[in-house]
Write an enzyme that holds these catalytic residues in place. Structure first.
Site, mmCIF file in Angstrom:
data_model
loop_
_atom_site.group_PDB
_atom_site.id
_atom_site.type_symbol
_atom_site.label_atom_id
_atom_site.label_comp_id
_atom_site.label_asym_id
_atom_site.label_seq_id
_atom_site.Cartn_x
_atom_site.Cartn_y
_atom_site.Cartn_z
ATOM 1 C CG ASP A 165 -1.972 0.918 1.142
ATOM 2 O OD1 ASP A 165 -2.335 1.286 -0.074
ATOM 3 O OD2 ASP A 165 -2.555 1.343 2.161
ATOM 4 C CG HIS B 185 -0.425 2.194 -9.282
ATOM 5 N ND1 HIS B 185 -0.580 1.636 -7.895
ATOM 6 C CD2 HIS B 185 -1.710 2.699 -9.743
ATOM 7 C CE1 HIS B 185 -1.711 2.168 -7.334
ATOM 8 N NE2 HIS B 185 -2.604 2.859 -8.429
ATOM 9 C CG LEU C 26 9.551 -16.991 -4.170
ATOM 10 C CD1 LEU C 26 9.455 -16.949 -2.704
ATOM 11 C CD2 LEU C 26 10.423 -15.460 -4.436
HETATM 12 C C1 IPE Z 1 -1.913 0.203 -3.145
HETATM 13 O O1 IPE Z 1 -1.612 1.355 -3.306
HETATM 14 C C2 IPE Z 1 -2.178 -0.472 -4.703
HETATM 15 C C3 IPE Z 1 -3.612 -0.779 -4.983
HETATM 16 C C4 IPE Z 1 -4.528 -0.800 -4.229
HETATM 17 C C5 IPE Z 1 -3.591 -1.369 -6.088
HETATM 18 P P1 IPE Z 1 -2.747 2.734 -3.209
HETATM 19 O O2 IPE Z 1 -2.951 2.911 -4.706
HETATM 20 O O3 IPE Z 1 -3.730 2.043 -2.487
HETATM 21 O O4 IPE Z 1 -1.910 3.754 -2.526
HETATM 22 P P2 IPE Z 1 -2.412 4.970 -1.622
HETATM 23 O O5 IPE Z 1 -3.005 4.128 -0.282
HETATM 24 O O6 IPE Z 1 -3.575 5.400 -2.478
HETATM 25 O O7 IPE Z 1 -1.483 5.773 -1.195
HETATM 26 C C1 IPE Z 2 -5.080 -2.598 0.216
HETATM 27 O O1 IPE Z 2 -5.019 -1.144 -0.033
HETATM 28 C C2 IPE Z 2 -5.412 -3.430 -1.052
HETATM 29 C C3 IPE Z 2 -3.952 -3.446 -1.993
HETATM 30 C C4 IPE Z 2 -2.999 -3.338 -1.526
HETATM 31 C C5 IPE Z 2 -4.011 -4.220 -3.217
HETATM 32 P P1 IPE Z 2 -6.412 -0.264 -0.195
HETATM 33 O O2 IPE Z 2 -5.444 1.065 -0.463
HETATM 34 O O3 IPE Z 2 -7.228 -0.606 -1.427
HETATM 35 O O4 IPE Z 2 -6.895 -0.363 1.110
HETATM 36 P P2 IPE Z 2 -7.642 0.578 2.054
HETATM 37 O O5 IPE Z 2 -8.654 1.191 1.108
HETATM 38 O O6 IPE Z 2 -6.964 1.699 2.507
HETATM 39 O O7 IPE Z 2 -8.106 -0.083 3.106
HETATM 40 MG MG MG Z 3 -4.198 2.484 -0.354
#
Ligand code: IPE
Ligand code: IPE
Ligand code: MG
Length: 239
Positions: free
Chosen positions: A8, A25, A119
């Protein structure tokens, strides 16, 4: 050892730099590569990477499309990169809502790397742990009420794979949030949890090694009285 990572913080990483979330990403994909390379040296035999949750369909279409392209690229590298490194790749979660080309790439990657043993990397795509549990539980109930002795069918939707791989020993979440967001709820019953403030694209092999070191300092009791040697033996026999 089975480690799950909630990757995240990539969106915030990009936003802080004035970039499009998609750039975050892309940077996150590089961190995935570095993490996979470092994992065997840290004693990790199975990595489950949370890449796209079933709740993430709520995001803007362009962001979702960019993510799907990154996932496609990951699986297209299976024969050349992953197999060459001894990595078996697979996906857990629903496949029926993913782009057709991505599903084909996943299937090709699974075939190309099925004999790799260094792995196992499971990418959780359109994954919801609750949905997986409900799916398998309802199949088992249906199976139990069907003809005597008939084994209930399981699908690739999640829990079938997960129970085969076993419990997760450690879950690492980057990005500063202290929650599981519907990831491996069943398999994490006795998992250790490590929450890091660093944003996913900034996660390095040193951070992975430090999280593993923290895991090894923890005292796992599995409900017992807590003899350290026994707890370690129990953990090792399950990995
Ligand atoms: C996690 O990073 C990746 C996905 C959920 C696809 P985020 O895109 O949620 O990154 P933040 O939390 O907005 O910084
Ligand atoms: C969790 O991240 C999902 C992934 C890392 C793929 P999110 O950014 O979607 O989670 P929330 O919305 O903060 O709970
Ligand atoms: Mg996120």
């Amino acid at each position: 050892m089975h480690v799950g990572i909630i990757m995240d913080g990539s969106g915030r990483w990009a936003e802080r730099r004035g970039l499009d979330r998609g750039a975050g990403h892309e940077a996150g994909a590089a961190a995935v590569d570095a993490t996979m390379l470092a994992a065997p040296g840290c004693g990790i035999g199975c990595l489950t990477l949370f890449a796209f949750s079933s709740a993430n369909w709520r995001r803007p279409t362009a962001e979702v499309a960019g993510l799907m392209r990154i996932f496609r690229r990951f699986f297209d590298r299976a024969a050349a990169t992953h197999r060459a490194r001894g990595v078996r790749v697979t996906a857990i979660g629903r496949r029926d809502r993913l782009p057709r080309g991505l599903v084909s790439a996943i299937e090709r990657a699974e075939r190309a790397t099925r004999h790799s043993q260094r792995l196992l990397v499971r990418v959780a795509l359109d994954y919801s742990s609750r949905a997986s549990i409900i799916e398998v539980a309802s199949e088992r109930l249906a199976g139990a009420s069907a003809a005597a002795g008939a084994r209930p069918q399981t699908t690739a939707i999640g829990l079938a794979d997960d129970t085969e791989t076993g419990d997760v020993d450690l879950i690492i979440r980057t990005g500063g949030e202290h929650r599981l967001s519907d990831f491996l709820l069943w398999e994490s019953a006795f998992a250790e949890l490590v929450f890091l403030d660093c944003l996913w694209p900034d996660f390095t092999p040193d951070d992975l090694a430090e999280a593993i070191a923290e895991f090894r300092r923890r005292h796992r009791r599995f409900g017992g009285v807590g003899h350290r040697r026994l707890a370690r033996a129990a953990a090792e026999s399950r990995s």
